[in-house]
Motif scaffolding. Structure first.
Motif, PDB file in Angstrom:
ATOM      1  N   GLU A 187      41.190  48.259  -0.928  1.00 45.42           N
ATOM      2  CA  GLU A 187      42.142  49.453  -0.746  1.00 45.42           C
ATOM      3  C   GLU A 187      41.730  50.515  -1.426  1.00 45.42           C
ATOM      4  O   GLU A 187      41.057  50.511  -2.634  1.00 45.42           O
ATOM      5  CB  GLU A 187      43.520  49.325  -1.222  1.00 45.42           C
ATOM      6  CG  GLU A 187      44.346  48.083  -0.417  1.00 45.42           C
ATOM      7  CD  GLU A 187      45.738  47.962  -0.872  1.00 45.42           C
ATOM      8  OE1 GLU A 187      46.099  48.491  -2.015  1.00 45.42           O
ATOM      9  OE2 GLU A 187      46.439  47.139  -0.301  1.00 45.42           O
ATOM     10  N   ARG A 188      41.693  51.768  -0.897  1.00 34.59           N
ATOM     11  CA  ARG A 188      41.244  53.044  -1.629  1.00 34.59           C
ATOM     12  C   ARG A 188      42.100  53.345  -2.666  1.00 34.59           C
ATOM     13  O   ARG A 188      43.299  53.191  -2.650  1.00 34.59           O
ATOM     14  CB  ARG A 188      41.274  54.120  -0.793  1.00 34.59           C
ATOM     15  CG  ARG A 188      40.222  54.359   0.666  1.00 34.59           C
ATOM     16  CD  ARG A 188      39.868  55.429   1.167  1.00 34.59           C
ATOM     17  NE  ARG A 188      39.328  56.254   0.494  1.00 34.59           N
ATOM     18  CZ  ARG A 188      37.982  56.648   0.402  1.00 34.59           C
ATOM     19  NH1 ARG A 188      37.215  55.973   1.112  1.00 34.59           N
ATOM     20  NH2 ARG A 188      37.455  57.340  -0.433  1.00 34.59           N
ATOM     21  N   SER A 189      41.424  53.509  -4.049  1.00 32.02           N
ATOM     22  CA  SER A 189      42.129  53.768  -5.133  1.00 32.02           C
ATOM     23  C   SER A 189      41.461  54.482  -6.234  1.00 32.02           C
ATOM     24  O   SER A 189      40.149  54.625  -5.909  1.00 32.02           O
ATOM     25  CB  SER A 189      42.923  52.559  -5.925  1.00 32.02           C
ATOM     26  OG  SER A 189      41.848  51.652  -6.280  1.00 32.02           O
ATOM     27  N   ALA A 193      45.519  56.266  -9.161  1.00 31.78           N
ATOM     28  CA  ALA A 193      46.036  56.691  -7.761  1.00 31.78           C
ATOM     29  C   ALA A 193      45.547  55.677  -6.872  1.00 31.78           C
ATOM     30  O   ALA A 193      44.749  54.988  -7.113  1.00 31.78           O
ATOM     31  CB  ALA A 193      45.374  58.032  -7.632  1.00 31.78           C
ATOM     32  N   GLY A 194      46.745  55.766  -5.965  1.00 31.17           N
ATOM     33  CA  GLY A 194      46.424  54.741  -4.718  1.00 31.17           C
ATOM     34  C   GLY A 194      47.162  55.283  -3.523  1.00 31.17           C
ATOM     35  O   GLY A 194      48.046  56.387  -3.450  1.00 31.17           O
ATOM     36  N   ILE A 195      47.092  54.822  -2.527  1.00 32.21           N
ATOM     37  CA  ILE A 195      47.658  55.172  -1.152  1.00 32.21           C
ATOM     38  C   ILE A 195      48.953  54.361  -1.014  1.00 32.21           C
ATOM     39  O   ILE A 195      48.849  52.894  -0.963  1.00 32.21           O
ATOM     40  CB  ILE A 195      46.695  55.092  -0.042  1.00 32.21           C
ATOM     41  CG1 ILE A 195      45.473  56.018  -0.078  1.00 32.21           C
ATOM     42  CG2 ILE A 195      47.503  55.522   1.409  1.00 32.21           C
ATOM     43  CD1 ILE A 195      44.436  56.020   1.006  1.00 32.21           C
ATOM     44  N   LYS A 247      41.154  37.837  -2.293  1.00 29.78           N
ATOM     45  CA  LYS A 247      42.390  38.245  -2.486  1.00 29.78           C
ATOM     46  C   LYS A 247      42.875  38.887  -3.465  1.00 29.78           C
ATOM     47  O   LYS A 247      43.692  39.878  -3.551  1.00 29.78           O
ATOM     48  CB  LYS A 247      43.397  37.050  -2.417  1.00 29.78           C
ATOM     49  CG  LYS A 247      43.663  36.094  -1.351  1.00 29.78           C
ATOM     50  CD  LYS A 247      44.523  34.868  -1.460  1.00 29.78           C
ATOM     51  CE  LYS A 247      44.797  33.982  -0.430  1.00 29.78           C
ATOM     52  NZ  LYS A 247      45.636  32.945  -0.620  1.00 29.78           N
ATOM     53  N   LEU A 248      41.624  39.174  -4.295  1.00 26.13           N
ATOM     54  CA  LEU A 248      41.960  40.148  -5.734  1.00 26.13           C
ATOM     55  C   LEU A 248      41.591  41.670  -5.082  1.00 26.13           C
ATOM     56  O   LEU A 248      40.692  41.701  -4.399  1.00 26.13           O
ATOM     57  CB  LEU A 248      40.954  39.583  -6.745  1.00 26.13           C
ATOM     58  CG  LEU A 248      41.427  37.965  -7.507  1.00 26.13           C
ATOM     59  CD1 LEU A 248      40.282  37.666  -8.392  1.00 26.13           C
ATOM     60  CD2 LEU A 248      42.742  37.978  -7.819  1.00 26.13           C
ATOM     61  N   ARG A 249      41.993  42.310  -5.971  1.00 28.91           N
ATOM     62  CA  ARG A 249      41.662  43.665  -5.872  1.00 28.91           C
ATOM     63  C   ARG A 249      40.562  43.967  -6.476  1.00 28.91           C
ATOM     64  O   ARG A 249      40.350  43.435  -7.724  1.00 28.91           O
ATOM     65  CB  ARG A 249      43.047  44.669  -6.374  1.00 28.91           C
ATOM     66  CG  ARG A 249      42.727  46.117  -6.271  1.00 28.91           C
ATOM     67  CD  ARG A 249      43.352  46.958  -7.224  1.00 28.91           C
ATOM     68  NE  ARG A 249      42.906  48.247  -7.210  1.00 28.91           N
ATOM     69  CZ  ARG A 249      41.843  48.691  -7.864  1.00 28.91           C
ATOM     70  NH1 ARG A 249      41.299  47.943  -8.390  1.00 28.91           N
ATOM     71  NH2 ARG A 249      41.410  49.777  -7.722  1.00 28.91           N
TER      72      ARG A 249
END
Length: 252
Positions: free
Chosen positions: A180-182, A195-197, A249-251
């Motif tokens: 994910e974009r962060s 920050a994240g979406i 599964k991890l970020r």
């Protein structure tokens, strides 16, 4: 057309009606072309005249209107913008002392501006994580900080060319479906932004809280460690389905 520059919807409609015709219009024609109610049109025309965005003339007792040319309007808007920015810069400010509270901020450009400001203020260290197209915007500033002797560490998703040696690079592939974009920024080990979406909109938190700064510092190095482990042992990991499924599964 003009609402994003501080004009009202009716003013924007009137300007559009005037700029898209090759002849002057009277109030009746403006009402017909713009959709502005007759009860409001003279009030709107008066305001626009005061703002200097329409020209007025009287011919045979009929009041006619035409728009300031588009080139002139653009120049006026740019001049007004620069003047307002200068007024903003000249404002005497008193910054609110930061404490351990968690502050929230929305809107991507505002978050980017805050991130840039905090990087500029950094005195000892900068740790930053994000996607390459985000970090490249800050790269000249980050490299200046590195040249000034600060400890600059970057975790980046995607290719990034830089003189900074402490860069951990993750090149995503189709198996990184959960990426994910962060953004994470930790400055001087004392302040952080994450920050994240959410619901397609950027949202951020900012704090000086020591427990949260420590948590996100560890979170940052968790990302770095995962990236380096994946890079170094990718072939082995991808052959073990159980380990691969857990890691993916991890970020990062």
């Amino acid at each position: 057309m003009l609402m994003q520059f501080g004009f009202t919807q009716y003013e924007s409609q009137v300007y559009h009606a005037l700029i898209t015709t090759d002849q002057p219009l009277d109030a009746t024609a403006i009402v017909r072309r713009s959709g502005v109610p007759r009860s409001k049109v003279y009030e709107v025309l008066h305001r626009m005249g005061e703002k200097g965005v329409i020209l007025e003339s009287t011919m045979e007792k009929k009041r006619l209107y035409t728009a300031l040319s588009l080139d002139s309007m653009i120049e006026k808007l740019e001049t007004d913008f620069e003047k307002n920015v200068q007024k903003l810069k000249d404002t005497k400010i008193k910054e609110t002392p930061m404490d351990d509270r968690v502050w929230t901020l929305k809107e991507d450009k505002s978050i980017q501006a805050l991130v840039k400001r905090l990087v500029k203020r950094a005195e000892r260290s900068v740790s930053i994580s994000g996607w390459a197209d985000d970090i490249v915007i800050l790269l000249p500033l980050l490299e200046d900080k590195y040249k000034a002797g600060l400890n600059v560490t970057i975790h980046v998703i995607g290719e990034l060319k830089t003189i900074i040696p402490t860069v951990s690079t993750l090149i995503p592939d189709i198996q990184h479906a959960n990426l994910e974009r962060s953004r994470i920024l930790i400055v001087d080990e004392s302040e952080m932004i994450f920050a994240g979406i959410e619901n397609s909109e950027w949202q951020a938190i900012r704090t000086h809280s020591r427990p949260l700064v420590k948590f996100f510092t560890e979170f940052f190095y968790h990302d770095v460690a995962l990236t380096e482990i994946t890079r170094k042992y990718k072939d082995t990991i991808m052959q073990d389905k159980d380990i691969r499924d857990i890691l993916l599964k991890l970020r990062y």
